[in-house]
Structures are given as C-alpha cells and as structure tokens.
Design a protein around this motif. Structure first.
Motif, PDB file in Angstrom:
ATOM      1  N   ILE A   3      -1.135 -10.708   5.315  1.00  0.00           N
ATOM      2  CA  ILE A   3      -1.458  -9.614   4.583  1.00  0.00           C
ATOM      3  C   ILE A   3      -1.813  -9.888   3.112  1.00  0.00           C
ATOM      4  CG2 ILE A   3      -1.175  -7.526   3.194  1.00  0.00           C
ATOM      5  CD1 ILE A   3       0.555  -7.375   5.511  1.00  0.00           C
ATOM      6  N   PHE A   4      -1.639 -11.175   2.582  1.00  0.00           N
ATOM      7  CA  PHE A   4      -1.405 -11.643   1.024  1.00  0.00           C
ATOM      8  C   PHE A   4      -2.727 -11.774   0.615  1.00  0.00           C
ATOM      9  CE2 PHE A   4      -0.952 -15.360  -1.918  1.00  0.00           C
ATOM     10  CZ  PHE A   4      -0.660 -14.991  -2.554  1.00  0.00           C
ATOM     11  N   ALA A   5      -2.987 -13.410   2.008  1.00  0.00           N
ATOM     12  CA  ALA A   5      -4.597 -13.011   1.349  1.00  0.00           C
ATOM     13  C   ALA A   5      -5.573 -12.280   1.766  1.00  0.00           C
ATOM     14  CB  ALA A   5      -4.317 -14.692   2.844  1.00  0.00           C
ATOM     15  N   LYS A   6      -5.398 -12.085   2.365  1.00  0.00           N
ATOM     16  CA  LYS A   6      -6.300  -9.838   2.422  1.00  0.00           C
ATOM     17  C   LYS A   6      -6.209  -9.934   1.130  1.00  0.00           C
ATOM     18  CE  LYS A   6      -6.490  -9.947   7.124  1.00  0.00           C
ATOM     19  NZ  LYS A   6      -5.698  -8.860   8.604  1.00  0.00           N
ATOM     20  N   SER A   7      -5.369  -9.404   0.972  1.00  0.00           N
ATOM     21  CA  SER A   7      -5.352  -8.782  -0.345  1.00  0.00           C
ATOM     22  C   SER A   7      -6.253  -9.370  -0.953  1.00  0.00           C
ATOM     23  CB  SER A   7      -3.860  -7.886  -0.603  1.00  0.00           C
ATOM     24  OG  SER A   7      -3.856  -6.825   0.501  1.00  0.00           O
ATOM     25  N   LEU A   8      -5.362 -10.420  -1.783  1.00  0.00           N
ATOM     26  CA  LEU A   8      -6.282 -11.402  -2.857  1.00  0.00           C
ATOM     27  C   LEU A   8      -7.698 -11.920  -2.775  1.00  0.00           C
ATOM     28  CD1 LEU A   8      -5.947 -13.443  -3.987  1.00  0.00           C
ATOM     29  CD2 LEU A   8      -4.986 -15.197  -3.951  1.00  0.00           C
ATOM     30  N   VAL A   9      -8.136 -11.972  -0.990  1.00  0.00           N
ATOM     31  CA  VAL A   9      -9.845 -11.878  -1.270  1.00  0.00           C
ATOM     32  C   VAL A   9     -10.477 -10.476  -1.816  1.00  0.00           C
ATOM     33  CG1 VAL A   9     -11.609 -12.194   0.883  1.00  0.00           C
ATOM     34  CG2 VAL A   9      -9.366 -13.785   0.974  1.00  0.00           C
ATOM     35  N   ALA A  10      -9.993  -9.758  -1.057  1.00  0.00           N
ATOM     36  CA  ALA A  10     -10.650  -7.958  -1.714  1.00  0.00           C
ATOM     37  C   ALA A  10     -10.328  -8.797  -3.513  1.00  0.00           C
ATOM     38  CB  ALA A  10      -9.650  -6.908  -1.221  1.00  0.00           C
ATOM     39  N   MET A  11      -9.093  -8.571  -3.807  1.00  0.00           N
ATOM     40  CA  MET A  11      -9.115  -8.386  -5.386  1.00  0.00           C
ATOM     41  C   MET A  11      -9.687  -9.571  -5.842  1.00  0.00           C
ATOM     42  SD  MET A  11      -7.834  -5.901  -5.507  1.00  0.00           S
ATOM     43  CE  MET A  11      -6.948  -6.168  -6.999  1.00  0.00           C
ATOM     44  N   LEU A  12      -9.795 -11.040  -5.573  1.00  0.00           N
ATOM     45  CA  LEU A  12     -11.270 -11.666  -6.037  1.00  0.00           C
ATOM     46  C   LEU A  12     -12.815 -11.642  -6.142  1.00  0.00           C
ATOM     47  CD1 LEU A  12      -9.498 -15.198  -4.790  1.00  0.00           C
ATOM     48  CD2 LEU A  12      -8.809 -14.444  -6.899  1.00  0.00           C
ATOM     49  N   ALA A  70      -4.501  -9.254 -15.569  1.00  0.00           N
ATOM     50  CA  ALA A  70      -4.604  -8.125 -15.569  1.00  0.00           C
ATOM     51  C   ALA A  70      -5.377  -7.372 -13.964  1.00  0.00           C
ATOM     52  CB  ALA A  70      -5.593  -7.112 -16.027  1.00  0.00           C
ATOM     53  N   SER A  71      -6.225  -8.180 -13.188  1.00  0.00           N
ATOM     54  CA  SER A  71      -5.880  -8.582 -11.893  1.00  0.00           C
ATOM     55  C   SER A  71      -5.318  -9.448 -10.744  1.00  0.00           C
ATOM     56  CB  SER A  71      -7.732  -8.960 -11.696  1.00  0.00           C
ATOM     57  OG  SER A  71      -8.788  -8.084 -11.763  1.00  0.00           O
ATOM     58  N   TYR A  72      -4.873 -10.148 -11.047  1.00  0.00           N
ATOM     59  CA  TYR A  72      -3.770 -10.798 -10.894  1.00  0.00           C
ATOM     60  C   TYR A  72      -2.448 -10.026 -10.684  1.00  0.00           C
ATOM     61  CZ  TYR A  72      -6.669 -15.246 -11.818  1.00  0.00           C
ATOM     62  OH  TYR A  72      -8.104 -16.265 -11.699  1.00  0.00           O
ATOM     63  N   GLN A  73      -2.172 -10.064 -11.665  1.00  0.00           N
ATOM     64  CA  GLN A  73      -1.025  -9.011 -12.200  1.00  0.00           C
ATOM     65  C   GLN A  73      -1.334  -7.350 -10.729  1.00  0.00           C
ATOM     66  OE1 GLN A  73      -0.663  -7.912 -16.371  1.00  0.00           O
ATOM     67  NE2 GLN A  73       0.878  -9.371 -16.514  1.00  0.00           N
ATOM     68  N   GLU A  74      -2.157  -7.090 -10.753  1.00  0.00           N
ATOM     69  CA  GLU A  74      -2.160  -5.743 -10.023  1.00  0.00           C
ATOM     70  C   GLU A  74      -2.288  -6.661  -8.409  1.00  0.00           C
ATOM     71  OE1 GLU A  74      -5.710  -3.321 -10.728  1.00  0.00           O
ATOM     72  OE2 GLU A  74      -6.015  -3.135  -8.870  1.00  0.00           O
ATOM     73  N   ILE A  75      -2.485  -7.473  -8.485  1.00  0.00           N
ATOM     74  CA  ILE A  75      -2.534  -7.941  -6.929  1.00  0.00           C
ATOM     75  C   ILE A  75      -1.175  -8.500  -6.305  1.00  0.00           C
ATOM     76  CG2 ILE A  75      -3.073 -10.421  -5.580  1.00  0.00           C
ATOM     77  CD1 ILE A  75      -5.862 -10.380  -6.884  1.00  0.00           C
ATOM     78  N   ALA A  76      -0.505  -8.920  -7.351  1.00  0.00           N
ATOM     79  CA  ALA A  76       0.928  -9.630  -7.425  1.00  0.00           C
ATOM     80  C   ALA A  76       1.824  -8.110  -7.043  1.00  0.00           C
ATOM     81  CB  ALA A  76       1.356 -10.472  -8.074  1.00  0.00           C
ATOM     82  N   ALA A  77       1.792  -6.852  -7.492  1.00  0.00           N
ATOM     83  CA  ALA A  77       2.333  -5.715  -7.990  1.00  0.00           C
ATOM     84  C   ALA A  77       2.309  -5.279  -6.707  1.00  0.00           C
ATOM     85  CB  ALA A  77       1.971  -4.645  -9.463  1.00  0.00           C
ATOM     86  N   ARG A  78       0.841  -5.023  -5.919  1.00  0.00           N
ATOM     87  CA  ARG A  78       0.777  -4.284  -4.188  1.00  0.00           C
ATOM     88  C   ARG A  78       0.890  -5.232  -3.406  1.00  0.00           C
ATOM     89  NH1 ARG A  78      -5.571  -2.415  -4.764  1.00  0.00           N
ATOM     90  NH2 ARG A  78      -5.532  -1.207  -6.501  1.00  0.00           N
ATOM     91  N   THR A  79       1.264  -6.754  -3.253  1.00  0.00           N
ATOM     92  CA  THR A  79       0.944  -7.861  -2.065  1.00  0.00           C
ATOM     93  C   THR A  79       3.116  -7.711  -2.071  1.00  0.00           C
ATOM     94  OG1 THR A  79      -0.816  -8.646  -2.650  1.00  0.00           O
ATOM     95  CG2 THR A  79       0.477  -9.889  -1.305  1.00  0.00           C
ATOM     96  N   SER A  80       3.303  -7.474  -1.156  1.00  0.00           N
ATOM     97  CA  SER A  80       4.754  -7.835  -1.042  1.00  0.00           C
ATOM     98  C   SER A  80       5.474  -9.173  -0.895  1.00  0.00           C
ATOM     99  CB  SER A  80       5.264  -7.552   0.414  1.00  0.00           C
ATOM    100  OG  SER A  80       6.912  -7.373   0.169  1.00  0.00           O
ATOM    101  N   GLY A  81       6.114  -9.610  -1.801  1.00  0.00           N
ATOM    102  CA  GLY A  81       6.386 -10.858  -2.276  1.00  0.00           C
ATOM    103  C   GLY A  81       5.697 -12.215  -2.554  1.00  0.00           C
ATOM    104  N   ALA A  82       5.078 -11.392  -3.373  1.00  0.00           N
ATOM    105  CA  ALA A  82       3.989 -12.394  -4.243  1.00  0.00           C
ATOM    106  C   ALA A  82       4.170 -12.332  -6.010  1.00  0.00           C
ATOM    107  CB  ALA A  82       2.455 -11.860  -4.354  1.00  0.00           C
ATOM    108  N   GLU A  88      -1.846 -16.415  -9.519  1.00  0.00           N
ATOM    109  CA  GLU A  88      -2.686 -17.198 -10.369  1.00  0.00           C
ATOM    110  C   GLU A  88      -2.954 -18.639  -9.672  1.00  0.00           C
ATOM    111  OE1 GLU A  88      -0.915 -15.926 -14.250  1.00  0.00           O
ATOM    112  OE2 GLU A  88       0.107 -17.189 -13.697  1.00  0.00           O
ATOM    113  N   LYS A  89      -2.205 -19.310  -9.088  1.00  0.00           N
ATOM    114  CA  LYS A  89      -2.645 -20.654  -8.874  1.00  0.00           C
ATOM    115  C   LYS A  89      -3.139 -20.261  -7.452  1.00  0.00           C
ATOM    116  CE  LYS A  89      -0.503 -24.350  -6.266  1.00  0.00           C
ATOM    117  NZ  LYS A  89       1.072 -25.508  -5.764  1.00  0.00           N
ATOM    118  N   LEU A  90      -3.161 -19.257  -6.088  1.00  0.00           N
ATOM    119  CA  LEU A  90      -4.322 -19.162  -5.402  1.00  0.00           C
ATOM    120  C   LEU A  90      -5.657 -19.059  -6.008  1.00  0.00           C
ATOM    121  CD1 LEU A  90      -4.394 -19.804  -2.475  1.00  0.00           C
ATOM    122  CD2 LEU A  90      -3.608 -17.013  -1.916  1.00  0.00           C
TER     123      LEU A  90
END
Length: 116
Positions: A3-12, A70-82, A88-90
């Motif tokens: 789920i984290f990877a899918k959310s990250l791809v969309a946010m990227l 701002a985008s990275y913070q939004e992704i981290a806030a939306r993604t459980s455990g991120a 940033e690293k991914l």
C-alpha cells in the motif's frame, strides 16, 4: 508495504507534475538538468551542481524543493507507518533511477557525478 509503494507511486506522479508546473522562471528544471546546473540528491531533493548559480537558479531549486517537501510530508501523513525520511529516501531512489544518462546525480559520498 505494498500500500505504501502504491501510494508513493501515485504521489510521485503528482510531485513530478508539481515540479514541472513551477512558476515561470527564466530556466525550468528540465533545462537546468540538461545544462548540468542541478542534479538529483540522495535525500529526494534537487541540488545545485554549478559553482556559480544565478539567483534565478537558486530560486528554482528552492521552489522545487519546497514543493517536494510538501508532497513528501503529505505522503508520509497519508501512509500508515511511513516517515518523512522514508518517503524522501524512496523518492530519491526513484528520481535518481529515472534520471537520464549524462545528467547529474549525487553519489553515496555526497558528490555530484554524471550518470553513466
């Protein structure tokens, strides 16, 4: 993790759109990269490669990095455990991987090198 990877791809994808839709600068990110003025850093942000950056280049880099953060913070806030650091690293791994040959990326030692 999936789920984290899918959310990250969309946010990227969103991030890339934001980065390229930056306000009108004298130079855009693609041009700055192609000219060897900036490069992708290991921390998910853009860094200045040239030793004599113009004020416009500094402003472009600052603007893009603020948008990315701002985008990275939004992704981290939306993604459980991120965490912000994990996002940033991914993001850095993905951005460096998609950087075309001949453009600058930061290596593990912190130096900018042309991607082979």
């Amino acid at each position: 993790m999936a789920i984290f990877a899918k959310s990250l791809v969309a946010m990227l994808a969103l991030l890339a759109g934001l980065a390229f839709a930056a306000p009108a600068f004298a130079i855009d990110l693609d041009s700055a990269k192609a000219q060897g003025l900036v490069g992708e850093r290991q921390n998910g942000y853009i860094g200045i490669v040239t030793s004599s950056p113009t004020p416009e280049l500094r402003q472009l880099v600052d603007d893009i990095n603020l948008r990315r953060r701002a985008s990275y913070q939004e992704i981290a806030a939306r993604t459980s455990g991120a965490s912000l650091n994990a996002v940033e690293k991914l993001a850095a791994e993905k951005l460096i991987a998609k950087t075309p040959s001949g453009q600058y990326v930061e290596n593990a030692a912190g130096a900018f090198v042309k991607k082979p």
